[in-house]
Write a protein that holds these residues in place. Structure first.
Motif, PDB file in Angstrom:
ATOM      1  N   UNK A 142      38.199  30.076  33.451  1.00  0.00           N
ATOM      2  CA  UNK A 142      38.315  31.514  33.216  1.00  0.00           C
ATOM      3  C   UNK A 142      37.558  32.319  34.252  1.00  0.00           C
ATOM      4  N   UNK A 143      36.371  31.815  34.661  1.00  0.00           N
ATOM      5  CA  UNK A 143      35.507  32.560  35.570  1.00  0.00           C
ATOM      6  C   UNK A 143      35.564  32.056  37.001  1.00  0.00           C
ATOM      7  N   UNK A 150      38.644  37.002  37.803  1.00  0.00           N
ATOM      8  CA  UNK A 150      38.672  37.446  39.193  1.00  0.00           C
ATOM      9  C   UNK A 150      40.011  38.054  39.556  1.00  0.00           C
ATOM     10  N   UNK A 151      41.099  37.547  38.946  1.00  0.00           N
ATOM     11  CA  UNK A 151      42.395  38.165  39.182  1.00  0.00           C
ATOM     12  C   UNK A 151      42.434  39.608  38.702  1.00  0.00           C
ATOM     13  N   UNK A 152      41.812  39.868  37.535  1.00  0.00           N
ATOM     14  CA  UNK A 152      41.759  41.243  37.038  1.00  0.00           C
ATOM     15  C   UNK A 152      40.882  42.123  37.914  1.00  0.00           C
ATOM     16  N   UNK A 153      39.771  41.570  38.413  1.00  0.00           N
ATOM     17  CA  UNK A 153      38.902  42.354  39.300  1.00  0.00           C
ATOM     18  C   UNK A 153      39.604  42.706  40.607  1.00  0.00           C
ATOM     19  N   UNK A 154      40.382  41.773  41.132  1.00  0.00           N
ATOM     20  CA  UNK A 154      41.129  42.061  42.356  1.00  0.00           C
ATOM     21  C   UNK A 154      42.193  43.115  42.095  1.00  0.00           C
ATOM     22  N   UNK A 158      38.234  45.949  42.701  1.00  0.00           N
ATOM     23  CA  UNK A 158      36.806  45.631  42.815  1.00  0.00           C
ATOM     24  C   UNK A 158      36.586  44.475  43.775  1.00  0.00           C
ATOM     25  N   UNK A 159      37.500  43.535  43.816  1.00  0.00           N
ATOM     26  CA  UNK A 159      37.371  42.385  44.696  1.00  0.00           C
ATOM     27  C   UNK A 159      36.864  41.165  43.953  1.00  0.00           C
ATOM     28  N   UNK A 160      36.997  40.030  44.593  1.00  0.00           N
ATOM     29  CA  UNK A 160      36.587  38.765  43.991  1.00  0.00           C
ATOM     30  C   UNK A 160      35.066  38.684  43.927  1.00  0.00           C
ATOM     31  N   UNK A 161      34.550  38.195  42.796  1.00  0.00           N
ATOM     32  CA  UNK A 161      33.111  38.047  42.604  1.00  0.00           C
ATOM     33  C   UNK A 161      32.800  36.590  42.272  1.00  0.00           C
TER      34      UNK A 161
END
Length: 301
Positions: A142-143, A150-154, A158-161
């Motif tokens: 998941x993380x 990370x897909x949702x952040x991209x 926001x970009x990959x974290x």
């Protein structure tokens, strides 16, 4: 005409045969369980403690002799001290989050009516049916760098974290695993609480929040105490979640014991670290128990 035999006189109350008591009966009844506990728990702990005092030869890998160097190395080396502090910090944070989430969850669960109470209780207990390793792998997927988070952040720009191999990830996974162990003791304490007590506080003009904080919460402190001790003890000794989600850099005490036993083959050092973890856990938990128990007695007399 033959004489009839006289009827037997009823026994006087004082003539009753006294009931025989066996003062050793509890000992015989609890003996098998005590022997099983000693064989499966106390004996391995005793052997581990003995192993921790053995000398270790790195050249031959053999153990023998008596030494305290393993304990001295643990308590004087900043590397081990940092790992112990990290372990207890993560365990305390996971315990605090479980209290914040688990107590309101148990309160809501206790106020539900059937069949919703049974359904939500099953939802709470369902994760216990899945292996901790499986749940840890689920969190890693998941993380992970290509995971949904990370897909949702991209997608949000926001970009990959980097979410894995951090203390926050370990805490989140520990809370997910340990939360049922907090909810169940608190829910059990709430089941013993008379709902009329809370209603009486409301009838005297107290708000719902005041009634919960000043009337309900002090009476369920034993449940909160039990859940906190269980969550802290299991979190401090957890291995699968720190090993899979913490990685090789974010070590906790259980992973250090694993490395000493299976990587370095230094069994006495691993045993010493395990014994120190057990002793530190007992000291922290007994101190916390005394503090909460004293507060409970002062509040309720």
């Amino acid at each position: 005409m033959s004489a009839s035999l006289p009827d037997a006189a009823p026994a006087a109350p004082g003539d009753e045969t006294p009931v025989r008591r066996f003062p050793t009966a509890p000992l015989f009844l609890s003996g098998p369980a005590a022997l099983l506990f000693a064989a499966l728990v106390l004996t391995p702990l005793f052997l581990t403690a003995l192993l921790s005092f053995n000398q270790f030869d790195y050249a031959t890998g053999r153990t023998g002799g008596f030494t305290l160097e393993h304990y001295l190395a643990v308590v004087t080396d900043e590397y081990y001290l940092e790992i112990f502090l990290r372990t207890f910090r993560i365990s305390a944070l996971a315990t605090a989050i479980c209290v914040v989430i688990g107590v309101p969850e148990a309160y809501i669960l206790s106020r539900m009516s059937n069949p919703w109470r049974s359904i939500f209780l099953l939802v709470i207990l369902a994760p216990l049916l899945v292996s901790v390793v499986v749940r840890a792998f689920g969190w890693s997927m998941l993380l992970g760098p290509e995971g949904p988070v990370n897909g949702a952040l991209i997608a949000l720009g926001i970009g990959r974290m980097k979410l894995l191999y951090s203390e926050g990830t370990v805490v989140v996974a520990l809370v997910h695993v340990m939360l049922p162990f907090m909810v169940i003791p608190v829910w059990t304490s709430l089941q013993k609480l008379d709902p009329a007590v809370e209603q009486a506080a409301l009838s005297f003009g107290a708000s719902r929040a005041t009634a919960i904080v000043r009337v309900v919460a002090p009476q369920i402190l034993p449940g909160i105490l039990s859940g906190s001790l269980i969550v802290f003890g299991l979190s401090a000794s957890a291995f699968a979640i720190p090993g899979l989600l913490g990685g090789r850099r974010l070590k906790m005490v259980a992973t250090v014991v694993y490395d000493q036993y299976l990587s370095d083959l230094n069994w006495p050092m691993g045993a010493a670290v395990a014994v120190i973890l057990l002793a530190a856990n007992l000291i922290i938990m007994l101190t916390y128990h005394r503090m909460v128990e004293g507060h409970y007695r002062r509040r309720l007399g």
